[in-house]
Design an enzyme around this catalytic site. Structure first.
Site, PDB file in Angstrom:
ATOM      1  N   SER A  66       0.837  -1.208   0.000  1.00  0.00           N
ATOM      2  CA  SER A  66       0.000   0.000   0.000  1.00  0.00           C
ATOM      3  C   SER A  66       0.872   1.258   0.000  1.00  0.00           C
ATOM      4  O   SER A  66       2.011   1.255   0.467  1.00  0.00           O
ATOM      5  CB  SER A  66      -0.904   0.023   1.232  1.00  0.00           C
TER       6      SER A  66
HETATM    7  N1  SAH Z   1      -1.150  -4.776   4.211  1.00  0.00           N
HETATM    8  C1  SAH Z   1      -0.457  -5.036   2.964  1.00  0.00           C
HETATM    9  C2  SAH Z   1      -1.325  -4.647   1.776  1.00  0.00           C
HETATM   10  C3  SAH Z   1      -1.293  -5.722   0.745  1.00  0.00           C
HETATM   11  S1  SAH Z   1      -2.477  -5.648  -0.542  1.00  0.00           S
HETATM   12  C4  SAH Z   1       0.898  -4.383   2.939  1.00  0.00           C
HETATM   13  O1  SAH Z   1       1.225  -3.622   3.844  1.00  0.00           O
HETATM   14  O2  SAH Z   1       1.672  -4.640   2.024  1.00  0.00           O
HETATM   15  C5  SAH Z   1      -3.814  -6.625   0.111  1.00  0.00           C
HETATM   16  C6  SAH Z   1      -3.513  -8.065   0.468  1.00  0.00           C
HETATM   17  O3  SAH Z   1      -4.750  -8.637   0.887  1.00  0.00           O
HETATM   18  C7  SAH Z   1      -3.011  -8.951  -0.665  1.00  0.00           C
HETATM   19  O4  SAH Z   1      -1.804  -9.561  -0.289  1.00  0.00           O
HETATM   20  C8  SAH Z   1      -4.128  -9.978  -0.855  1.00  0.00           C
HETATM   21  O5  SAH Z   1      -3.667 -11.258  -1.215  1.00  0.00           O
HETATM   22  C9  SAH Z   1      -4.748  -9.990   0.527  1.00  0.00           C
HETATM   23  N2  SAH Z   1      -6.125 -10.483   0.600  1.00  0.00           N
HETATM   24  C10 SAH Z   1      -7.175 -10.272  -0.266  1.00  0.00           C
HETATM   25  N3  SAH Z   1      -8.286 -10.889   0.157  1.00  0.00           N
HETATM   26  C11 SAH Z   1      -7.962 -11.516   1.334  1.00  0.00           C
HETATM   27  C12 SAH Z   1      -8.672 -12.349   2.241  1.00  0.00           C
HETATM   28  N4  SAH Z   1      -9.963 -12.680   2.051  1.00  0.00           N
HETATM   29  N5  SAH Z   1      -8.023 -12.823   3.322  1.00  0.00           N
HETATM   30  C13 SAH Z   1      -6.702 -12.514   3.555  1.00  0.00           C
HETATM   31  N6  SAH Z   1      -5.978 -11.746   2.715  1.00  0.00           N
HETATM   32  C14 SAH Z   1      -6.593 -11.252   1.620  1.00  0.00           C
END
Ligand code: SAH
Length: 216
Positions: A66
């Site tokens: 993000s």
């Molecule tokens: N907090 C992260 C943001 C990553 S983007 C950071 O700091 O880098 C969002 C993430 O959510 C992705 O890795 C995606 O695979 C995950 N995601 C999407 N749906 C999800 C779910 N139902 N359960 C767990 N993770 C999920």
């Protein structure tokens, strides 16, 4: 480790933090945490030169780390107190989890993509961050570990997951980007009582989608 945290990186982080302050992030605990976490080490080496720009970047498996502003904004909305138990949905690169650990939270983080889950489980402890890692579907949360003081969802959710509401303690807050794939509204839900939830909204963001089930 092959890519250390140098004075140059620290200087770039200071500039990033000043930029975030100018954009309206005034929570000093959030800014201090962002000043400490070496974001470049959460990205592929080819992206290191971009690590301290206020932008999102790909981290593999079709996912993104993000944007720092978004991480700061969500962290601020959580209104963390020391040692609070926090559930993060969407571990991704692990950067947001590291920021929350740096702020003193007891972090439980869940990821649905095995590749990312495995990668982060190795990286974060190497950097001195020890959240608890889970592989699973964030729509279901972690019922055996709840209730949580705070819940942060870092993927765009089409609906409010009912299981997550039930895992929030009374008085607890959930920060969740809500809406369709194109655009989500940053939403804070406070649990006022067993069946009493208050909703506040904080502007539009774009996240990768929150998907059901797990992958590989
Ligand atoms: N907090 C992260 C943001 C990553 S983007 C950071 O700091 O880098 C969002 C993430 O959510 C992705 O890795 C995606 O695979 C995950 N995601 C999407 N749906 C999800 C779910 N139902 N359960 C767990 N993770 C999920």
């Amino acid at each position: 480790m092959d890519s250390p945290d140098t004075l140059r990186h620290q200087g770039l982080r200071k500039r990033l933090v000043e930029g975030l302050r100018i954009k309206g992030i005034r929570d000093q605990r959030v800014l201090d945490a962002i000043a400490k976490v070496p974001r470049h080490l959460f990205m592929d080496s080819s992206f290191i030169q971009f690590a301290y720009k206020d932008q999102a970047f790909p981290i593999g498996a079709g996912q993104t780390i993000s944007q720092p502003y978004t991480v700061a904004f969500q962290s601020m909305l959580l209104q963390l107190e020391p040692n609070e138990k926090v559930l993060e949905v969407g571990t991704g690169s692990g950067y947001q989890a590291a920021v929350l650990v740096e702020m003193g939270a007891n972090v439980f983080t869940i990821e649905r993509q095995r590749e990312l889950y495995l990668k982060v489980q190795q990286l974060l402890p190497e950097l001195g961050y020890h959240p608890k890692f889970f592989f699973g579907d964030g729509y279901k949360g972690l019922p055996t570990y709840g209730p949580f003081d705070k819940i942060i969802v870092t993927a765009g959710a089409p609906v409010i997951p009912d299981d997550l509401l039930q895992q929030l303690r009374i008085g607890g807050r959930m920060v969740i980007p809500l809406g369709p794939a194109e655009k989500q509204i940053m939403t804070v839900i406070t649990r006022m009582g067993d069946d009493d939830f208050k909703k506040e909204v904080f502007g539009a963001f774009v996240f990768v989608p929150m998907l059901k089930g797990t992958e590989k």
